[in-house]
Write a protein that holds these residues in place. Structure first.
Motif, PDB file in Angstrom:
ATOM      1  N   ALA A 393       4.552  69.292  59.300  1.00  0.00           N
ATOM      2  CA  ALA A 393       5.599  68.696  58.459  1.00  0.00           C
ATOM      3  C   ALA A 393       6.398  69.766  57.732  1.00  0.00           C
ATOM      4  O   ALA A 393       5.834  70.732  57.211  1.00  0.00           O
ATOM      5  N   LYS A 394       7.700  69.608  57.698  1.00  0.00           N
ATOM      6  CA  LYS A 394       8.583  70.434  56.880  1.00  0.00           C
ATOM      7  C   LYS A 394       8.869  69.671  55.590  1.00  0.00           C
ATOM      8  O   LYS A 394       9.290  68.499  55.646  1.00  0.00           O
ATOM      9  N   TYR A 395       8.665  70.302  54.456  1.00  0.00           N
ATOM     10  CA  TYR A 395       8.816  69.575  53.207  1.00  0.00           C
ATOM     11  C   TYR A 395       9.205  70.518  52.076  1.00  0.00           C
ATOM     12  O   TYR A 395       9.064  71.743  52.183  1.00  0.00           O
ATOM     13  N   SER A 396       9.708  69.927  50.993  1.00  0.00           N
ATOM     14  CA  SER A 396       9.929  70.654  49.750  1.00  0.00           C
ATOM     15  C   SER A 396       8.852  70.217  48.766  1.00  0.00           C
ATOM     16  O   SER A 396       8.262  69.144  48.900  1.00  0.00           O
ATOM     17  N   SER A 397       8.619  71.056  47.779  1.00  0.00           N
ATOM     18  CA  SER A 397       7.568  70.730  46.817  1.00  0.00           C
ATOM     19  C   SER A 397       8.054  70.971  45.392  1.00  0.00           C
ATOM     20  O   SER A 397       8.996  71.723  45.157  1.00  0.00           O
ATOM     21  N   PHE A 398       7.392  70.309  44.464  1.00  0.00           N
ATOM     22  CA  PHE A 398       7.677  70.499  43.042  1.00  0.00           C
ATOM     23  C   PHE A 398       6.352  70.666  42.329  1.00  0.00           C
ATOM     24  O   PHE A 398       5.435  69.841  42.488  1.00  0.00           O
ATOM     25  N   ASP A 399       6.231  71.747  41.559  1.00  0.00           N
ATOM     26  CA  ASP A 399       5.017  72.023  40.799  1.00  0.00           C
ATOM     27  C   ASP A 399       5.088  71.270  39.479  1.00  0.00           C
ATOM     28  O   ASP A 399       5.844  71.641  38.580  1.00  0.00           O
ATOM     29  N   ILE A 400       4.293  70.205  39.350  1.00  0.00           N
ATOM     30  CA  ILE A 400       4.362  69.380  38.142  1.00  0.00           C
ATOM     31  C   ILE A 400       3.867  70.130  36.914  1.00  0.00           C
ATOM     32  O   ILE A 400       4.127  69.717  35.780  1.00  0.00           O
ATOM     33  N   GLY A 401       3.171  71.248  37.140  1.00  0.00           N
ATOM     34  CA  GLY A 401       2.727  72.054  36.013  1.00  0.00           C
ATOM     35  C   GLY A 401       3.854  72.756  35.290  1.00  0.00           C
ATOM     36  O   GLY A 401       3.665  73.262  34.183  1.00  0.00           O
ATOM     37  N   THR A 402       5.046  72.778  35.907  1.00  0.00           N
ATOM     38  CA  THR A 402       6.196  73.454  35.298  1.00  0.00           C
ATOM     39  C   THR A 402       7.030  72.528  34.413  1.00  0.00           C
ATOM     40  O   THR A 402       7.931  72.991  33.737  1.00  0.00           O
ATOM     41  N   ASN A 403       6.736  71.206  34.428  1.00  0.00           N
ATOM     42  CA  ASN A 403       7.575  70.278  33.672  1.00  0.00           C
ATOM     43  C   ASN A 403       6.745  69.060  33.271  1.00  0.00           C
ATOM     44  O   ASN A 403       6.456  68.180  34.096  1.00  0.00           O
ATOM     45  N   GLU A 404       6.353  69.013  32.019  1.00  0.00           N
ATOM     46  CA  GLU A 404       5.491  67.936  31.541  1.00  0.00           C
ATOM     47  C   GLU A 404       6.193  66.582  31.577  1.00  0.00           C
ATOM     48  O   GLU A 404       5.561  65.538  31.830  1.00  0.00           O
ATOM     49  N   GLU A 405       7.516  66.570  31.341  1.00  0.00           N
ATOM     50  CA  GLU A 405       8.263  65.313  31.373  1.00  0.00           C
ATOM     51  C   GLU A 405       8.223  64.698  32.772  1.00  0.00           C
ATOM     52  O   GLU A 405       8.038  63.490  32.926  1.00  0.00           O
ATOM     53  N   VAL A 406       8.386  65.529  33.784  1.00  0.00           N
ATOM     54  CA  VAL A 406       8.288  65.041  35.166  1.00  0.00           C
ATOM     55  C   VAL A 406       6.857  64.586  35.456  1.00  0.00           C
ATOM     56  O   VAL A 406       6.624  63.522  36.045  1.00  0.00           O
ATOM     57  N   ARG A 407       5.893  65.389  35.033  1.00  0.00           N
ATOM     58  CA  ARG A 407       4.482  65.082  35.316  1.00  0.00           C
ATOM     59  C   ARG A 407       4.091  63.697  34.795  1.00  0.00           C
ATOM     60  O   ARG A 407       3.429  62.911  35.503  1.00  0.00           O
ATOM     61  N   GLN A 408       4.484  63.369  33.574  1.00  0.00           N
ATOM     62  CA  GLN A 408       4.124  62.080  32.986  1.00  0.00           C
ATOM     63  C   GLN A 408       5.054  60.967  33.446  1.00  0.00           C
ATOM     64  O   GLN A 408       4.609  59.853  33.761  1.00  0.00           O
ATOM     65  N   GLY A 409       6.370  61.272  33.498  1.00  0.00           N
ATOM     66  CA  GLY A 409       7.350  60.243  33.840  1.00  0.00           C
ATOM     67  C   GLY A 409       7.230  59.755  35.272  1.00  0.00           C
ATOM     68  O   GLY A 409       7.462  58.567  35.559  1.00  0.00           O
ATOM     69  N   LEU A 410       6.855  60.647  36.198  1.00  0.00           N
ATOM     70  CA  LEU A 410       6.780  60.251  37.602  1.00  0.00           C
ATOM     71  C   LEU A 410       5.634  59.270  37.839  1.00  0.00           C
ATOM     72  O   LEU A 410       5.717  58.408  38.725  1.00  0.00           O
ATOM     73  N   LYS A 411       4.562  59.368  37.052  1.00  0.00           N
ATOM     74  CA  LYS A 411       3.458  58.402  37.191  1.00  0.00           C
ATOM     75  C   LYS A 411       3.947  56.982  36.931  1.00  0.00           C
ATOM     76  O   LYS A 411       3.572  56.033  37.636  1.00  0.00           O
ATOM     77  N   THR A 412       4.792  56.836  35.906  1.00  0.00           N
ATOM     78  CA  THR A 412       5.349  55.526  35.579  1.00  0.00           C
ATOM     79  C   THR A 412       6.366  55.103  36.625  1.00  0.00           C
ATOM     80  O   THR A 412       6.374  53.949  37.087  1.00  0.00           O
ATOM     81  N   TYR A 413       7.238  56.046  37.011  1.00  0.00           N
ATOM     82  CA  TYR A 413       8.298  55.748  37.980  1.00  0.00           C
ATOM     83  C   TYR A 413       7.714  55.264  39.305  1.00  0.00           C
ATOM     84  O   TYR A 413       8.184  54.295  39.902  1.00  0.00           O
ATOM     85  N   SER A 414       6.659  55.957  39.779  1.00  0.00           N
ATOM     86  CA  SER A 414       6.082  55.641  41.097  1.00  0.00           C
ATOM     87  C   SER A 414       4.968  54.611  41.020  1.00  0.00           C
ATOM     88  O   SER A 414       4.513  54.107  42.050  1.00  0.00           O
ATOM     89  N   ASN A 415       4.515  54.341  39.780  1.00  0.00           N
ATOM     90  CA  ASN A 415       3.344  53.468  39.587  1.00  0.00           C
ATOM     91  C   ASN A 415       2.152  54.024  40.352  1.00  0.00           C
ATOM     92  O   ASN A 415       1.396  53.282  40.994  1.00  0.00           O
ATOM     93  N   TRP A 416       2.010  55.340  40.289  1.00  0.00           N
ATOM     94  CA  TRP A 416       0.905  56.034  40.964  1.00  0.00           C
ATOM     95  C   TRP A 416       0.336  57.045  39.967  1.00  0.00           C
ATOM     96  O   TRP A 416       1.042  57.953  39.521  1.00  0.00           O
TER      97      TRP A 416
END
Length: 454
Positions: A393-416
């Protein structure tokens, strides 16, 4: 001069558009016979000689994928040296990654190493205005001369000079610290012969500043001996007491809260020089970032403080804290990190859900993980990286350790609630357990949009 500036600006915009746009088509992987047929057709063909075990080759394939939209007339091919040794030997390829560009059945230039700025320059040369016979030759040469404030016409490249005079002038110029562009006159016979007439200078190398000829090696030597070379190259003289950055200077910049991109380098490290050149290329796209380069051995207190274990290594700071790191000369990852730290993710005027949606859709396959594919920071991330590698697979990645707002907000956004999370075309596939199950059922490739699996 206006036309030269306009053209340079246009090329920069095209290149940046290619870098910021989404995935294109990966370079084709033809047979040796098919590759030779493409070469013999007379078309412009860029062949990347690669090897499965070579990580920089994979980085270069990804970078070439981004470039294809800017060079629609070029056929991009990828050839495995070990699978096709006859082709490798025919074109005298001795190391990977190595790129050869052909036109009218002949090699027009080559670049050894994953050096995207040099590849862009070569492709511009082979496909661009230098070959447009509707533009008078003298105008084409003037545009080339004005491509950079300081422009060197040399035999070979700064990393691989092909004559002693070129090597000596590069040593002189590099010692001044001036930023310059260059053109390999061996890659274009028309430029090589006619530039002598335009400049009224019979030999190479030739050095131009703001479109005006300074001279060759002997002139530059004389200027150096008289203490005038820096001034002739447009450098301002240092004020008394001014010198290289100290550890205190660097720490003061970090503590100011500004966005600082700090490149840890070393004099003996060739990839560090390549990365410095690449960072210089993207500097204009990040006007709010302070780009600093320090010698990891000379400023060892900073190297130890920020736990830098190898070079090249880039740390990006904001508000006095490290926001992310990239190990190796990986300019695409550095650019992506800078976009994250400076871009829409920090624009509070945009609703968080919209910022997350943009981030998720920034690549067809997007993986949110702890760490990076090269340096996973938890076992689940490491296992996910291995799983995706298995299916190609070819993919891009995001290190959630670099952004706490993304780390917490994405859990709610994705419901995961956990990481890693894998998305395809903006839709959540799931985490490690889901991807494992899809793999066991033979469905992961299809879920990721990969061909050949049903």
């Amino acid at each position: 001069i206006f036309s030269a500036v306009f053209f340079s600006t246009f090329i920069c915009i095209r290149f940046l558009f290619a870098l910021f746009s989404g995935p294109g088509r990966m370079p084709e992987k033809p047979t040796a016979e098919e590759a030779q047929r493409r070469i013999d057709s007379g078309a412009v063909v860029a062949i990347h000689f690669t090897a499965q075990w070579c990580e920089p080759c994979k980085d270069l394939d990804a970078a070439l994928d981004q470039l294809q939209g800017s060079f629609p007339a070029v056929q991009f091919l990828s050839v495995d040296c070990e699978v096709h040794p006859a082709l490798t030997e025919k074109y005298k390829v001795e190391s990977v990654p190595h790129l050869l560009v052909f036109r009218n059945g002949s090699a027009k230039g080559s670049v050894s190493g994953a050096k995207i700025p040099q590849i862009v320059e070569l492709l511009q040369t082979v496909t661009g205005y230098l070959h447009d016979s509707s533009i008078p030759l003298e105008d084409r040469l003037k545009t080339l001369i004005n491509r950079s404030e300081v422009m060197l016409f040399i035999k070979g490249t700064p990393s691989v000079p092909r004559c002693g005079f070129t090597a000596q002038i590069l040593e002189l110029i590099n010692a001044t610290g001036v930023k310059y562009d260059h053109f390999d006159v061996l890659s274009n016979e028309e430029v090589r012969q006619n530039l002598k007439k335009v400049s009224n200078w019979p030999t190479f190398p030739q050095v131009f500043v703001k479109g005006q000829l300074i001279g060759g090696l002997d002139v530059c030597r004389e200027l150096k001996e008289n203490g005038e070379l820096e001034q002739s190259l447009g450098l301002t003289k240092k004020t008394p007491g001014e010198g290289p950055l100290t550890a205190d200077d660097v720490q003061r910049r970090i503590d100011s809260g500004a966005v600082v991109a700090l490149h840890f380098t070393a004099e003996w490290c060739e990839p560090c020089k390549d990365l410095d050149a690449a960072l210089d290329q993207i500097r204009g796209s990040f006007p709010t970032v302070q780009f600093l380069s320090i010698d990891a051995e000379k400023l060892s207190t900073l190297t130890e403080k920020y736990h830098v274990e190898s070079v090249p290594h880039v740390l990006v700071f904001r508000d006095g804290n490290v926001k992310g790191a990239v190990s190796g000369a990986k300019i695409n990852e550095v650019r992506k990190l800078l976009e994250t730290v400076t871009g829409y993710l920090h624009d509070s005027s945009i609703p968080l859900d919209e910022r997350l949606r943009r981030l998720i859709n920034s690549s067809e396959v997007m993986v949110f993980m702890k760490g990076t594919p090269e340096e996973p920071r938890c076992g689940f991330t490491g296992q996910m990286v291995d799983l995706l590698k298995e299916v190609g697979a070819k993919y891009s990645s995001f290190d959630i350790g670099t952004n706490e707002e993304v780390r917490q907000g994405l859990k709610t956004y994705s419901n995961w609630p956990t990481y890693p999370q894998v998305y395809f075309k903006g839709q959540l596939i799931g985490g490690l357990d889901v991807c494992r199950e899809l793999k066991e059922n033979g469905e992961l490739e299809q879920a990721l949009g990969l061909p050949g699996k049903k």
